[in-house]
Design a protein around this motif. Structure first.
Motif, PDB file in Angstrom:
ATOM      1  N   THR A   1       0.706  -5.287  -8.229  1.00  0.00           N
ATOM      2  CA  THR A   1       0.672  -6.641  -8.781  1.00  0.00           C
ATOM      3  C   THR A   1      -0.527  -7.420  -8.243  1.00  0.00           C
ATOM      4  OG1 THR A   1       3.088  -6.657  -8.947  1.00  0.00           O
ATOM      5  CG2 THR A   1       1.989  -8.788  -9.051  1.00  0.00           C
TER       6      THR A   1
ATOM      7  N   LYS B   1       8.450  -0.039  -3.126  1.00  0.00           N
ATOM      8  CA  LYS B   1       8.408  -1.493  -3.270  1.00  0.00           C
ATOM      9  C   LYS B   1       7.052  -2.044  -2.816  1.00  0.00           C
ATOM     10  CE  LYS B   1      13.398  -2.005  -3.029  1.00  0.00           C
ATOM     11  NZ  LYS B   1      14.573  -2.357  -2.229  1.00  0.00           N
TER      12      LYS B   1
ATOM     13  N   MET C   1       4.644  -1.525  -5.574  1.00  0.00           N
ATOM     14  CA  MET C   1       4.795  -2.526  -6.639  1.00  0.00           C
ATOM     15  C   MET C   1       4.088  -3.835  -6.262  1.00  0.00           C
ATOM     16  SD  MET C   1       8.815  -1.764  -7.443  1.00  0.00           S
ATOM     17  CE  MET C   1       9.040  -3.147  -8.559  1.00  0.00           C
TER      18      MET C   1
END
Length: 352
Positions: A114, A107, A110
């Motif tokens: 981004t 996570k 991610m």
């Protein structure tokens, strides 16, 4: 010297000016209320502000807020990686997280990906209350060493997912511990440091603690961006931060206000008048040194380096510029007349 990080066009570190940050205390989902407060912060001299993003409603509100904000907006995230991703997509100029509690390596990857795609830095936020319990036990309590280690461990988590566009903050409510920790961190890495004494308190106590903690570090060349954390109107944080920077000659522009502590020679209501004048001129953009003094001894003489000043007499004031007496003002009208004189001098200087 620390590396340079770009926060929505504001450069941190690398010898750039020390930047002032604050944090909105509005509900982020209240777009208009949040924007109104951001505009007040900007007008007071704030460079970057932070808003909390606890849910998707707040993350969605960031679209409108970031589009209309006059300064970069940082998204403050706790625990939920989805809020970080949505905030990045919705215009946040920086994301503030604790990499250790965002939901695990995948996570975190991610979130980092981004942010990397959009050129958005991540601020690693660690404070004395969030140190891992094992580290606290290992060191026998919270200290500069385990705070620094905790922050570096958090940074390592981001570096492990190929992300190094990082700003670090490691705050404590203790000015002494804050100073000790940032001293260690400044030697341990070259990432820009966001400096502040967290939970410093209300206006009086908070400004004192912040001036001690932030001021000491800045005087030693440590710190690339600062926040004075106060319980109250965040605009007061900005004025306090500006005062700290100006006291150390780290920021110019705006009013530098000087007033004497009064003594038995004072024959005018100086305390009341000085407070009124300071309140009326504190938001003036002019780069002026302004003095309000209690008597002729401390007026044109001791304050001769002031661009403009007021010195008390017997139920009257002397208006002076650079130590030269210009004229007398009645005590009844001195505040308004002097404020207007400051305004006129500032506008004259701005035209030259």
């Amino acid at each position: 010297m620390t590396k340079v990080v770009n926060v929505g066009g504001i450069l941190l570190g690398g010898g750039n000016p020390v930047r002032i940050q604050s944090m909105n205390n509005t509900k982020t989902s209240d777009v208009q209320g949040t924007l109104e407060q951001i505009r007040r912060l900007y007008e007071a001299g704030c460079d970057i502000t932070r808003v909390t993003v606890p849910d998707m409603e707040a993350a969605e509100a960031l679209k409108e807020i970031t589009k209309n904000s006059p300064i970069p907006v940082v998204a403050d995230i706790h625990f939920d990686y989805r809020m970080a991703i949505e905030s990045a997509k919705n215009g946040a100029a920086k994301i503030r997280i604790n990499p250790g509690n965002i939901g695990g390596p995948e996570k975190l990857r991610m979130v980092a990906q981004t942010c990397k795609e959009r050129g958005i830095p991540i601020r690693v936020g660690v404070n004395s209350g969030s140190i891992d319990r094992k580290l606290v036990e290992e060191y026998g309590g919270v200290c500069a060493e385990n705070m620094t280690k905790s922050a570096l461990d958090a940074v390592k988590l981001l570096e492990n997912v190929d992300f190094d566009d990082i700003v670090i903050s490691i705050k404590s409510s203790s000015p002494k511990l804050t100073i000790e920790t940032y001293r260690l961190m400044s030697k341990a890495c070259d990432y820009p440091l966001h400096v502040g004494v967290t939970e410093a308190g209300t206006l009086r106590e908070g400004v004192v603690k912040s001036a001690v903690g932030i001021g000491t570090l800045l005087a030693e060349g440590i710190g690339d961006t600062i926040r004075v954390s106060l319980t109250g109107d965040p605009v007061d944080e900005v004025y306090a931060a500006k005062s700290i920077l100006k006291a150390l000659d780290l920021r110019s522009g705006g009013i530098t206000f000087v007033s004497c502590p009064t003594c038995g020679r004072t024959e005018v209501p100086l305390i009341k008048i000085a407070n009124e004048i300071e309140e009326k001129i504190k938001s003036f953009p002019y780069d002026l040194k302004v003095s309000v003094m209690g008597c002729a001894v401390n007026g044109p003489g001791e304050a001769r380096d002031s661009d403009i000043g007021l010195a008390g007499g017997k139920n009257e004031f002397l208006l002076f510029k650079k130590g030269e007496i210009i004229r007398k003002l009645s005590a009844d009208t001195a505040v308004d007349e002097f404020v207007e004189e400051v305004r006129k001098l500032g506008e004259e200087r701005a035209l030259t």
